[in-house]
Design a protein around this motif. Structure first.
Motif, short mmCIF file in Angstrom:
data_model
loop_
_atom_site.label_atom_id
_atom_site.label_comp_id
_atom_site.label_asym_id
_atom_site.label_seq_id
_atom_site.Cartn_x
_atom_site.Cartn_y
_atom_site.Cartn_z
N GLU A 59 70.46 -48.57 0.37
CA GLU A 59 71.62 -47.70 0.46
C GLU A 59 71.68 -46.72 -0.71
N VAL A 61 65.81 -39.53 -0.76
CA VAL A 61 66.34 -39.95 0.54
C VAL A 61 67.25 -41.17 0.35
N ARG A 62 68.02 -41.44 1.39
CA ARG A 62 68.96 -42.57 1.35
C ARG A 62 69.08 -43.14 2.76
N GLY A 63 69.32 -44.45 2.85
CA GLY A 63 69.58 -45.09 4.14
C GLY A 63 68.34 -45.43 4.92
N ALA A 112 65.11 -32.17 6.52
CA ALA A 112 66.30 -32.93 6.93
C ALA A 112 66.39 -33.02 8.45
N ALA A 172 65.80 -36.72 10.51
CA ALA A 172 67.08 -37.24 10.99
C ALA A 172 66.84 -38.49 11.81
N PRO A 173 67.61 -39.52 11.68
CA PRO A 173 68.90 -39.77 11.05
C PRO A 173 68.80 -40.20 9.58
N GLU A 229 68.95 -39.76 5.78
CA GLU A 229 69.68 -38.79 4.96
C GLU A 229 68.77 -38.28 3.86
N ARG A 276 68.56 -36.05 0.68
CA ARG A 276 69.54 -35.53 -0.28
C ARG A 276 69.02 -34.38 -1.11
#
Length: 157
Positions: free
Chosen positions: A58, A90-92, A138, A142-143, A145, A147
């Motif tokens: 996360e 990136v995140r997630g 981006a 997708a999906p 994230e 940054r």
């Protein structure tokens, strides 16, 4: 009449000991079948539950993008090259998922840089390049994230 008693005895039902033996053998076979089925079920459900899910991070993390060397659009006919090393924040997701999509990311770099000229990259051109690449990446990832896109090396020759 003695012969009749002997033939009547032959037609009589088998003794109880044979019936008991048949019942006991049937019960043992039934228990063995149930035990084997239970063992089979336990072994196969254990394999399905051992499936490890990758842990999604996360917190944002950086992924290295391999060095990209591309030729620029040159109207003079003289070849112009650009060398870029970058990191993607990136995140997630997991690092392995982003690494699996690295060919698509490199394709975005190559196709955009091949359409650019040296004049496009001068001055604020690097900022515009960063924003354009960040937007395209981006959309591609997708999906996940995305940054930020951080250039660690930028060389025009």
């Amino acid at each position: 009449m003695a012969e009749e008693n002997e033939t009547a005895g032959a037609e009589a039902p088998p003794p109880k000991s044979k019936k008991k033996l048949i019942v006991i053998v049937g019960a043992v076979l039934g228990l063995a079948a149930l035990g084997g089925g239970g063992w089979y079920y336990k072994q196969h459900t254990a394999k399905m539950t051992k499936k490890v899910e990758p842990v999604v991070q996360e917190e944002p993390f950086l992924v290295d993008i391999p060095t990209v060397i591309s030729n620029l659009d040159s109207s003079s006919g003289r070849p112009m090259f650009v060398k870029i090393s970058a990191k993607l924040q990136v995140r997630g997701t997991t690092s392995q998922q982003v690494t699996a999509m690295m060919p698509e990311i490199q394709n975005i770099f190559q196709s955009y840089l091949h359409e650019s000229s040296q004049a496009d990259l001068g001055g604020n051109g690097i900022y515009r390049l960063r924003e354009a690449l960040l937007d395209r990446i981006a959309v591609q990832l997708a999906p996940i994230e995305v940054r930020d896109l951080l250039f660690t090396e930028f060389l025009i020759q």
